[in-house]
Design an enzyme around this catalytic site. Structure first.
Site, mmCIF file in Angstrom:
data_model
loop_
_atom_site.group_PDB
_atom_site.id
_atom_site.type_symbol
_atom_site.label_atom_id
_atom_site.label_comp_id
_atom_site.label_asym_id
_atom_site.label_seq_id
_atom_site.Cartn_x
_atom_site.Cartn_y
_atom_site.Cartn_z
ATOM 1 N N ARG A 91 33.662 35.542 31.919
ATOM 2 C CA ARG A 91 33.917 36.351 30.724
ATOM 3 C C ARG A 91 34.762 35.550 29.737
ATOM 4 O O ARG A 91 35.275 34.480 30.047
ATOM 5 C CB ARG A 91 34.669 37.627 31.092
ATOM 6 C CG ARG A 91 36.015 37.375 31.737
ATOM 7 C CD ARG A 91 36.738 38.664 32.048
ATOM 8 N NE ARG A 91 38.057 38.405 32.624
ATOM 9 C CZ ARG A 91 38.978 39.340 32.830
ATOM 10 N NH1 ARG A 91 38.718 40.603 32.532
ATOM 11 N NH2 ARG A 91 40.144 39.016 33.340
ATOM 12 N N ASP A 115 38.230 31.981 43.790
ATOM 13 C CA ASP A 115 39.554 32.517 43.495
ATOM 14 C C ASP A 115 40.484 31.324 43.424
ATOM 15 O O ASP A 115 40.739 30.654 44.437
ATOM 16 C CB ASP A 115 39.985 33.490 44.596
ATOM 17 C CG ASP A 115 41.357 34.098 44.362
ATOM 18 O OD1 ASP A 115 42.168 33.504 43.629
ATOM 19 O OD2 ASP A 115 41.635 35.175 44.930
ATOM 20 N N VAL A 116 40.994 31.023 42.240
ATOM 21 C CA VAL A 116 41.724 29.765 42.034
ATOM 22 C C VAL A 116 43.035 29.706 42.810
ATOM 23 O O VAL A 116 43.622 28.626 42.954
ATOM 24 C CB VAL A 116 41.992 29.510 40.537
ATOM 25 C CG1 VAL A 116 40.673 29.387 39.776
ATOM 26 C CG2 VAL A 116 42.883 30.586 39.929
ATOM 27 N N ASN A 153 40.250 27.063 33.384
ATOM 28 C CA ASN A 153 40.311 28.094 32.356
ATOM 29 C C ASN A 153 40.873 29.413 32.858
ATOM 30 O O ASN A 153 41.460 30.172 32.086
ATOM 31 C CB ASN A 153 38.901 28.321 31.784
ATOM 32 C CG ASN A 153 38.826 29.573 30.937
ATOM 33 O OD1 ASN A 153 39.270 29.601 29.798
ATOM 34 N ND2 ASN A 153 38.276 30.648 31.514
ATOM 35 N N TYR A 205 54.767 34.394 31.498
ATOM 36 C CA TYR A 205 53.494 33.792 31.100
ATOM 37 C C TYR A 205 53.741 32.447 30.415
ATOM 38 O O TYR A 205 53.126 31.430 30.759
ATOM 39 C CB TYR A 205 52.761 34.750 30.160
ATOM 40 C CG TYR A 205 51.491 34.210 29.560
ATOM 41 C CD1 TYR A 205 50.306 34.166 30.298
ATOM 42 C CD2 TYR A 205 51.446 33.767 28.235
ATOM 43 C CE1 TYR A 205 49.131 33.679 29.742
ATOM 44 C CE2 TYR A 205 50.279 33.286 27.675
ATOM 45 C CZ TYR A 205 49.122 33.247 28.427
ATOM 46 O OH TYR A 205 47.954 32.774 27.869
ATOM 47 N N LYS A 233 52.616 28.448 31.555
ATOM 48 C CA LYS A 233 51.808 27.575 30.705
ATOM 49 C C LYS A 233 52.550 26.276 30.384
ATOM 50 O O LYS A 233 51.962 25.186 30.403
ATOM 51 C CB LYS A 233 51.416 28.302 29.422
ATOM 52 C CG LYS A 233 50.509 29.503 29.632
ATOM 53 C CD LYS A 233 49.182 29.122 30.265
ATOM 54 C CE LYS A 233 48.241 30.305 30.384
ATOM 55 N NZ LYS A 233 46.927 29.938 30.945
ATOM 56 N N THR A 273 39.133 38.062 22.566
ATOM 57 C CA THR A 273 38.673 38.409 23.905
ATOM 58 C C THR A 273 39.385 39.687 24.330
ATOM 59 O O THR A 273 40.380 40.093 23.727
ATOM 60 C CB THR A 273 39.002 37.303 24.922
ATOM 61 O OG1 THR A 273 40.430 37.177 25.031
ATOM 62 C CG2 THR A 273 38.397 35.965 24.512
#
Length: 248
Positions: A16, A61-62, A88, A153, A157, A188
């Protein structure tokens, strides 16, 4: 236009949003894309839409090392090589600093930080044997320009930026390039939370929200030989958002 013919490209979170757009665009440029997603059925749907001659689904599943091994083993068995990894897959939680729990933070670490680390470790041995490879970590402008209610978050990153640059130094002479893309606001479901496009995007210098394909175009450059002298590079795709507001 980048030419990805003959390239085998593994993309995580490709069912997605930005991941799907990246898979579709890189396939159009001639790449063989491996659609990775936690939900295998969703990965399969995207692969069918792209065309089964150009796309292969894998369950991934990363956060699970065993699934990375199974996915890369399957790719090597079926396709014989891994030229590009696009990390990603990502998770976002918007909470105030004091309301963010340890479990919240750990979940973001697992997906956004550990998932990238595991992916890089899984593909690097194959790329070393090929003496060539490109890893693209799709991150966020939050890595250097965070917004409120996103401390955990932003931290995950930013950590991947440091990891990417350190790995780029270590692996460059083995023919492996590691680069980063920093999206700003992209249309998105993750970004808009299903509530439509905020009016604030009118004041972005380019006057609009970004589209997933615009991230895919940056990824395509870094995946291709057109970026052969780029490693440790950060490409910001944010319509000028981090420059400031266009409103006087």
């Amino acid at each position: 236009m980048p030419n990805l013919k003959g390239h085998v490209i593994l993309i995580t979170g490709a069912n997605r949003g930005q991941g799907k757009a990246i898979a579709e665009h890189l396939a159009l440029l001639g790449g063989t894309v491996v659609v990775g997603a936690r939900n295998y059925d969703k990965a399969q749907e995207v692969a069918v839409d792209i065309g089964e001659d150009h796309a292969y689904p894998v369950q991934l599943d990363v956060t699970k090392e065993s699934q990375w091994k199974a996915a890369t083993d399957k790719i090597m068995d079926q396709l014989g090589r891994i030229d590009v990894l696009v990390n990603n897959a990502g998770a976002l939680k918007r909470k105030s600093f004091t309301d963010t729990t340890m479990d919240d933070y750990q979940e973001l670490i697992n997906v956004n930080q550990l998932g990238v680390f595991l992916g890089m470790q899984a593909v690097i041995p194959h790329m070393e044997k090929q003496q060539k490879g490109s890893i693209i970590n799709n991150l966020s402008i939050s890595a250097f320009a965070p917004i409120s209610h996103s401390s955990a978050y932003a931290a995950t990153k930013a950590s991947v930026v440091a990891m990417s640059k350190a790995a780029a130094i270590e692996l460059g002479q083995k023919g492996i390039r590691i680069n980063m893309v920093h999206p700003g606001g992209i249309e998105t479901k993750m970004a808009t939370q299903g509530e439509g496009i905020p009016d604030s995007y009118n004041s972005v210098p380019l006057g609009r929200i970004g589209q997933p394909v615009e991230i895919a175009q940056a990824v395509a450059f870094l995946a291709s030989d057109e970026s052969s002298y780029c490693t440790g590079t950060e490409i910001v795709v944010d319509g000028g958002m981090t420059l400031g507001s266009s409103e006087g």
